[in-house]
Design a protein around this motif. Structure first.
Motif, PDB file in Angstrom:
ATOM      1  N   VAL A   3      41.911  52.033  36.612  1.00 12.97           N
ATOM      2  CA  VAL A   3      42.907  52.164  35.563  1.00 12.97           C
ATOM      3  C   VAL A   3      42.630  51.109  34.501  1.00 12.97           C
ATOM      4  O   VAL A   3      42.120  50.020  34.806  1.00 12.97           O
ATOM      5  N   ASN A   4      42.960  51.466  33.257  1.00 12.05           N
ATOM      6  CA  ASN A   4      42.871  50.530  32.135  1.00 12.05           C
ATOM      7  C   ASN A   4      44.297  50.249  31.651  1.00 12.05           C
ATOM      8  O   ASN A   4      45.039  51.180  31.315  1.00 12.05           O
ATOM      9  N   LEU A  47      19.031  43.566  41.178  1.00  7.73           N
ATOM     10  CA  LEU A  47      20.244  43.931  40.470  1.00  7.73           C
ATOM     11  C   LEU A  47      20.841  45.167  41.144  1.00  7.73           C
ATOM     12  O   LEU A  47      20.192  46.205  41.244  1.00  7.73           O
ATOM     13  N   LEU A  48      22.096  45.042  41.615  1.00  8.29           N
ATOM     14  CA  LEU A  48      22.729  46.125  42.363  1.00  8.29           C
ATOM     15  C   LEU A  48      23.517  47.039  41.433  1.00  8.29           C
ATOM     16  O   LEU A  48      23.324  48.257  41.443  1.00  8.29           O
ATOM     17  N   PHE A  49      24.416  46.495  40.645  1.00 13.91           N
ATOM     18  CA  PHE A  49      25.185  47.295  39.691  1.00 13.91           C
ATOM     19  C   PHE A  49      25.749  46.335  38.656  1.00 13.91           C
ATOM     20  O   PHE A  49      25.656  45.107  38.793  1.00 13.91           O
ATOM     21  N   GLU A  50      26.343  46.904  37.616  1.00 17.77           N
ATOM     22  CA  GLU A  50      26.921  46.094  36.566  1.00 17.77           C
ATOM     23  C   GLU A  50      28.143  46.798  36.008  1.00 17.77           C
ATOM     24  O   GLU A  50      28.289  48.020  36.099  1.00 17.77           O
ATOM     25  N   ILE A  51      29.057  45.984  35.448  1.00 17.33           N
ATOM     26  CA  ILE A  51      30.269  46.508  34.828  1.00 17.33           C
ATOM     27  C   ILE A  51      30.358  45.928  33.421  1.00 17.33           C
ATOM     28  O   ILE A  51      29.803  44.868  33.130  1.00 17.33           O
ATOM     29  N   GLY A  52      31.078  46.658  32.541  1.00 14.66           N
ATOM     30  CA  GLY A  52      31.171  46.238  31.153  1.00 14.66           C
ATOM     31  C   GLY A  52      30.005  46.773  30.346  1.00 14.66           C
ATOM     32  O   GLY A  52      29.007  47.276  30.880  1.00 14.66           O
ATOM     33  N   SER A  53      30.135  46.668  29.034  1.00 13.39           N
ATOM     34  CA  SER A  53      29.077  47.143  28.133  1.00 13.39           C
ATOM     35  C   SER A  53      29.112  46.308  26.864  1.00 13.39           C
ATOM     36  O   SER A  53      29.988  45.464  26.671  1.00 13.39           O
ATOM     37  N   LEU A  54      28.129  46.555  26.015  1.00 19.40           N
ATOM     38  CA  LEU A  54      28.085  45.813  24.762  1.00 19.40           C
ATOM     39  C   LEU A  54      29.254  46.186  23.854  1.00 19.40           C
ATOM     40  O   LEU A  54      29.753  45.349  23.096  1.00 19.40           O
ATOM     41  N   ARG A  57      37.751  44.507  47.518  1.00 20.61           N
ATOM     42  CA  ARG A  57      37.950  45.926  47.202  1.00 20.61           C
ATOM     43  C   ARG A  57      38.111  46.165  45.705  1.00 20.61           C
ATOM     44  O   ARG A  57      37.792  47.247  45.225  1.00 20.61           O
ATOM     45  N   TYR A  58      38.673  45.177  45.001  1.00 18.33           N
ATOM     46  CA  TYR A  58      38.963  45.378  43.596  1.00 18.33           C
ATOM     47  C   TYR A  58      38.362  44.253  42.762  1.00 18.33           C
ATOM     48  O   TYR A  58      38.179  43.124  43.237  1.00 18.33           O
ATOM     49  N   ILE A  59      38.078  44.620  41.505  1.00 14.29           N
ATOM     50  CA  ILE A  59      37.658  43.641  40.504  1.00 14.29           C
ATOM     51  C   ILE A  59      38.596  43.809  39.314  1.00 14.29           C
ATOM     52  O   ILE A  59      38.736  44.915  38.779  1.00 14.29           O
ATOM     53  N   ALA A  60      39.269  42.734  38.914  1.00 15.17           N
ATOM     54  CA  ALA A  60      40.158  42.749  37.750  1.00 15.17           C
ATOM     55  C   ALA A  60      39.467  42.007  36.618  1.00 15.17           C
ATOM     56  O   ALA A  60      39.142  40.822  36.754  1.00 15.17           O
ATOM     57  N   ILE A  88      40.865  47.549  36.051  1.00 18.11           N
ATOM     58  CA  ILE A  88      40.807  47.413  37.505  1.00 18.11           C
ATOM     59  C   ILE A  88      39.667  48.296  38.002  1.00 18.11           C
ATOM     60  O   ILE A  88      39.679  49.523  37.795  1.00 18.11           O
ATOM     61  N   TYR A  89      38.663  47.679  38.663  1.00 20.05           N
ATOM     62  CA  TYR A  89      37.486  48.395  39.161  1.00 20.05           C
ATOM     63  C   TYR A  89      37.586  48.564  40.675  1.00 20.05           C
ATOM     64  O   TYR A  89      38.145  47.708  41.375  1.00 20.05           O
ATOM     65  N   SER A  90      37.023  49.640  41.179  1.00 22.30           N
ATOM     66  CA  SER A  90      36.912  49.892  42.609  1.00 22.30           C
ATOM     67  C   SER A  90      35.508  49.507  43.059  1.00 22.30           C
ATOM     68  O   SER A  90      34.505  50.110  42.632  1.00 22.30           O
ATOM     69  N   VAL A  91      35.428  48.495  43.920  1.00 22.11           N
ATOM     70  CA  VAL A  91      34.125  48.032  44.405  1.00 22.11           C
ATOM     71  C   VAL A  91      33.483  49.090  45.291  1.00 22.11           C
ATOM     72  O   VAL A  91      32.255  49.276  45.283  1.00 22.11           O
ATOM     73  N   GLN A  92      34.307  49.828  46.035  1.00 24.22           N
ATOM     74  CA  GLN A  92      33.751  50.868  46.907  1.00 24.22           C
ATOM     75  C   GLN A  92      33.039  51.939  46.088  1.00 24.22           C
ATOM     76  O   GLN A  92      31.977  52.436  46.475  1.00 24.22           O
TER      77      GLN A  92
END
Length: 1064
Positions: free
Chosen positions: A29-30, A298-305, A319-322, A332-336
């Motif tokens: 969710v944003n 490098l496994l994964f990444e979040i965010g963008s330019l 479980r979550y990344i805020a 709110i990101y889902s790590v799974q």
């Protein structure tokens, strides 16, 4: 991706439909916050923090609005409006509903999310607080600003310590290491110190980084086990420090597009036991990249330019990344979801062959690809379509495949081949593979029911027998053992169960459900037939091991027999501890990779293989103590060789003695509810339970009796203390009485001295009064003399005036005579008229004489009246003075009487208090008489004597009081008599004054003096009657005293004669 606008709402749902994050971005969710004004504007989020459970987070914007987001309950609530921007947040306090917020005014406040009230307000910083670190217990917090760091006690909200530094050396960050009492302080000069939290003693300092790396540390991250420290700054290099070895062991270089690192944080994993392998790196471009610090991939990444990240926080369970985005929103990101591709299980070993269809053309141009995991069709020809089909396997192959297929897409045969090839499973996937091999059902409800029953009675005092330094590990061990004991009654009496379960508890301490199910699966499958001879060791299992050992190494078995070493010494210690005492962590994990991948007989064969591989040192052992030491401590042994020996034994052991034929195949735990475990002699367990219950009841009875005895002893001690206190109190009272007597004597002496001084003052006043009276008398005489002189002068003036008037009258008379003579001569003719004029002159003369007489009379009366007024004033002054003296004496008599009454009242109160004390003593004596009859019989005579003495003293005291009262009465009568005698002269003066007042007409004053004299006479009569009464009382009292003395003398004579008669 769902988006939620908080707007002006204070509570509501976070999302309105079930979130389904996409694999590419993983956003659940944003959350944005826009104002509801005419021109809406975005309220930017500044800080975010998770609670200790990881399911709730707290976020604050730059207007001071603080929201709590419950990700499990899908709710958000506005909990506080601080009216100023927050600079740091912390939500993992020991009181779960409280959180800390650092504000722009350099203060730190603690609020409650339930009551929404201010709990405490902490001040002390002089610059903005940018970091809050909370201890693992949640009872301490460290707040860091650019110039200082302060340690706070969250129970009292008081500052315990303050770290002051030089202005030239700034602070980068000060924080607690997880699961320890160590504080790490990082400064701007790259120096890093570790401090003990309780004593603040410096434990160590990390060495300076190599000179080749020009990097100034700005951000830091620590793994959950506190072993690895990651540091970064304005560079694309990340330094990894080993805090145990206190050295830099790796430098990771990020891609070239990363020029600076803004944030670092490790991603927790449920199966890595705190040794996190994935590190999140937020760079200057707003992209957070997650890398594996071991493989540096490098496994994964979040965010963008376009949509960069400003700051990010990971939940404790991973479980979550805020993330707070650069546009001010909260993602709110889902790590799974983000790790779905990474954690995807390896493809199956079954390969599917595609068959080509028949066609007329040449088939040599077609290519067939053999792949694993999915079917790939050959390249299609443009001219014709190609049909494919999958080859069918026979029924035997399908059954074998079904048996080897595990959950999560794993295959047991392939895992065994992989294990034989590499010797162990990959560390990252070991726990996942174990869960698949053991087919754990993860019965959350059933496990919760077992946990809800609480700690079992058998494991309440587990720390006394197994002292474990980590309290958390001890609690997890207690809960796991209690759950096993509630599952089956035998486990409450199994003495080696803690040794059996401890390595699994230590390995799965972050997931108690998995820990319980692993231990339960181990007991059901690898501990078969262990409890048939309970409470003795499993003789049948030990016999299997001994038979296998006898077949493969008879010499070693004969050596054991020669030195009286049984299987209970060389096999049972290894089984009951599942090799945890003799192997290291890595060796133990490697061994159980093979144990869980094979038949339950593998564990028994491991015992035999361990002995065979250790035969050289065992053959050199001669004493039993040496054997015991060998099987309870680690030895220099290659675990890979032991495992290879196990496989050899499994292949070469005959069927008749092979444990495989006596043990059942692997059976997984059932889903929903755990199976019933009753493979033990129930009557023995029940008997032990009954005996234990009986012993527990006996212990309770003993404890109750001991408590009763202790209470009785405490009562006796209390009684003794009370007696001692009473005696001390009596001694203090006696001393106080003596002190008060001395004080009374001193006061009496002071009173006598004061009376003497008062008498001297009175004498001086009397002398002064006499002098004043003499002076007044002389002044009065002088005044009278002056008045007489004035009277004489007035009389002289009057005489002179009268003489002058007489002369004028004589002259006037002479003139009148002359005029009369002339008139007589001129009026001889008028005789009648002459007679009339003669009568008029006579009348005028008579009137003149009457006027002179009246004037003289008036002067005489005025003179007498002035004399009367002067005499009356003098008499009034004397009477007023006499009345004042009498009033002062009466007041003094009243004061003396009141003082005597108060003294008697205090004596009476003291007597009453003494009487109450005597009554309390009598009550205590009556209570003690029941307990100490023999002692009381011996003390009866002494008690009677004491009572008689007390009565005699009491009577003597009363007689003394009466005598004192008589003496006071006689003294008061004497004083009143003296006062009366002193008043007699006044009574004599009063009649004279009365006569004078009668003479002058002042009758009211005479009546007042008569009333005073009558009252004095009545007072004298009453005093005479009182004197007669006191004389009679004094005679009666003296008669009683004589009778009492005679009676006491008779009793004393009788006492003296009684011993003499007894002796004869």
């Amino acid at each position: 991706m769902q988006s939620t606008d908080l707007g002006s709402k204070e509570s509501g749902k976070i999302w309105h439909r079930k979130p389904s994050p996409a694999t590419r971005d993983g956003i659940i969710v944003n959350i944005i916050h826009n104002t509801s004004d005419y021109l809406p504007k975005v309220l930017r989020f500044l800080n975010v923090a998770f609670d200790s459970s990881g399911d709730c987070l707290i976020a604050g914007d730059h207007h001071g609005n603080i929201y709590v987001f419950d990700l499990c309950g899908n709710r958000f609530n506005l909990v506080q409006r601080t009216a100023q921007a927050c600079t740091a947040l912390a939500f993992n306090l020991h009181r779960k509903s409280e959180f800390l917020v650092a504000l722009a005014d350099y203060s730190i406040k603690c609020f409650d999310t339930v009551t929404k009230e201010l709990v405490s307000w902490m001040r002390g910083h002089e610059s903005s607080v940018f970091s809050i670190s909370v201890h693992g217990s949640g009872r301490y917090a460290i707040t860091t600003s650019s110039d200082t760091a302060q340690l706070w006690d969250l129970d009292t909200f008081q500052r315990k310590r303050k770290l002051n530094i030089l202005q030239s050396v700034g602070i980068q960050k000060v924080f607690f290491l997880p699961l320890s009492n160590t504080i790490l302080s990082c400064f701007k000069d790259n120096s890093i110190f570790a401090w003990e939290c309780d004593t603040l003693v410096c434990k160590y300092q990390l060495p300076a980084p190599p000179e080749s790396s020009n990097i100034l540390y700005k951000v830091f991250a620590v793994t959950r086990d506190g072993r690895i420290l990651a540091a970064g700054g304005k560079s694309n290099h990340i330094h990894l420090w080993c805090l145990e070895a206190k050295q830099l062991f790796r430098i990771i270089q990020m891609p070239t597009k990363v020029r600076a690192i803004r944030h670092l944080e490790f991603l927790p994993d449920s199966f890595d036991a705190g040794s996190n392998q994935v590190l999140g790196v937020l760079s200057q471009d707003g992209i957070m990249r997650f890398i594996n610090i071991q493989t540096c991939k490098l496994l994964f990444e979040i965010g963008s330019l376009d949509d960069g990240i400003s700051s990010s926080v990971i939940s404790p369970h991973g479980r979550y990344i805020a993330s707070i985005m650069e546009n001010g929103s909260l993602n709110i990101y889902s790590v799974q979801t983000l790790t779905k591709e990474i954690n995807k299980p390896p493809p199956p070993l079954v390969k599917v062959i595609e068959d080509l269809p028949k066609k007329k053309g040449n088939s040599g141009d077609l290519k067939v690809k053999v792949t694993s995991g999915r079917v790939q069709r050959p390249a299609k020809s443009r001219e014709s379509k190609i049909q494919t089909r999958i080859l069918k396997q026979d029924l035997t192959g399908s059954l074998e495949k079904k048996e080897n297929e595990l959950s999560d897409g794993l295959n047991k045969k392939r895992l065994q081949i992989l294990l034989k090839g590499y010797g162990e499973f990959p560390t990252k996937y070991r726990m996942f593979i174990w869960r698949s091999l053991l087919q754990l059902p993860e019965n959350h409800t059933a496990f919760s029911n077992l946990i809800d029953k609480g700690i079992h009675v058998a494991f309440l005092n587990l720390q006394n027998k197994y002292p474990i330094k980590s309290r958390r590990l001890l609690r997890v061990l207690q809960r796991t053992l209690s759950a096993l004991a509630h599952w089956s009654a035998i486990f409450s009496d199994t003495p080696y169960l803690p040794l059996l379960a401890f390595p699994f508890v230590k390995l799965f301490q972050n997931n108690q459900l998995i820990c319980f199910e692993v231990v339960a699966t181990l007991i059901i499958n690898w501990c078969q037939h262990w409890f048939e001879y309970f409470p003795n060791p499993p003789i049948n299992i030990l016999s299997m091991i001994e038979n296998v050992l006898a077949f493969h190494d008879k010499e070693l078995l004969q050596h054991f027999i020669n030195h009286d070493v049984t299987s209970q010494l060389y096999a049972w210690p290894l089984l009951e501890t599942v090799f945890s005492e003799v192997l290291t962590r890595e060796e133990w994990l490697k061994l159980f990779d093979n144990v869980f991948s094979n038949h339950p007989s593998f564990l028994l064969m491991t015992v035999v293989a361990y002995n065979i591989c250790s035969r050289a040192p065992l053959l050199n052992c001669k004493r039993k103590d040496d054997f015991e030491y060998f099987f309870h401590h680690r030895n220099n042994l290659d675990i890979s060789a032991v495992i290879r020996e196990v496989y050899r034994l499994l292949d070469t052991t005959p069927t008749d003695i092979h444990p495989d034929s006596m043990l059942d195949a692997f059976v997984a735990l059932t889903k929903g509810q755990y199976p019933v475990f009753n493979q033990y002699p129930k009557f023995i367990v029940d008997y032990q339970t009954q005996e234990r219950e009986r012993i527990r009841n006996d212990e309770l009875d003993y404890l109750r009796e001991r408590q009763a005895v202790e209470e009785m002893q405490a009562e006796v001690d209390q009684q003794r203390v009370e007696d001692e206190a009473w005696y001390q109190k009596q001694e203090l009272l006696r001393r106080a009485e003596e002190t008060r007597r001395e004080i009374l004597l001193q006061e009496e002496e002071k009173m006598i001295q004061q009376r003497q001084r008062l008498a001297a003052v009175r004498r001086e006043l009397k002398v002064k009064e006499m002098h004043l009276q003499d002076a007044a008398r002389r002044r009065l005489l002088q005044l009278q003399q002056d008045q007489r002189e004035m009277e004489l002068r007035r009389l002289d003036d009057e005489i002179e005036r009268k003489v002058h008037m007489r002369d004028r009258e004589i002259a006037a008379t002479a003139k009148d005579l002359e005029m009369r003579h002339l008139e007589l001569e001129s009026q001889k003719r008028l005789y009648e008229k002459q007679n009339l004029s003669r009568n008029q002159e006579a009348v005028a003369k008579e009137m003149k004489e009457n006027a002179d007489a009246y004037r003289q009379k008036v002067d005489l009366e005025e003179h007498m009246f002035h004399r009367l007024i002067g005499t009356d004033q003098t008499q009034n002054q004397k009477i007023h003075k006499l009345i004042e003296e009498n009033l002062a004496k009466a007041e003094q008599a009243c004061l003396n009487t009141d003082w005597r009454i108060q003294a008697l009242h205090k004596q009476r109160c003291s007597d009453l208090h003494r009487n109450e004390c005597y009554q309390e003593i009598a009550k205590l004596l009556r209570k003690n008489r029941k307990k100490e009859i023999e002692v009381l019989n011996a003390m009866m005579e002494g008690e009677a004597k004491k009572w008689e003495e007390a009565e005699e003293k009491d009577f003597h005291l009363k007689s003394e009081k009466k005598t004192a009262a008589l003496s006071d009465a006689s003294r008061r009568w004497f004083l009143e008599k003296e006062i009366h005698d002193a008043q007699h002269p006044c009574d004599k003066v009063v009649p004279k004054c009365r006569d004078e007042q009668v003479a002058s007409g002042c009758l009211p004053r005479a009546s007042q003096l008569n009333d005073i004299s009558e009252m004095e006479s009545l007072t004298q009569i009453s005093l005479n009657q009182r004197k007669m009464h006191w004389d009679a009382m004094e005679q009666d009292l003296m008669e009683r005293v004589r009778n009492l003395r005679q009676r006491l003398a008779t009793q004393a004579q009788n006492r003296c004669q009684t011993p003499h008669l007894l002796a004869t």
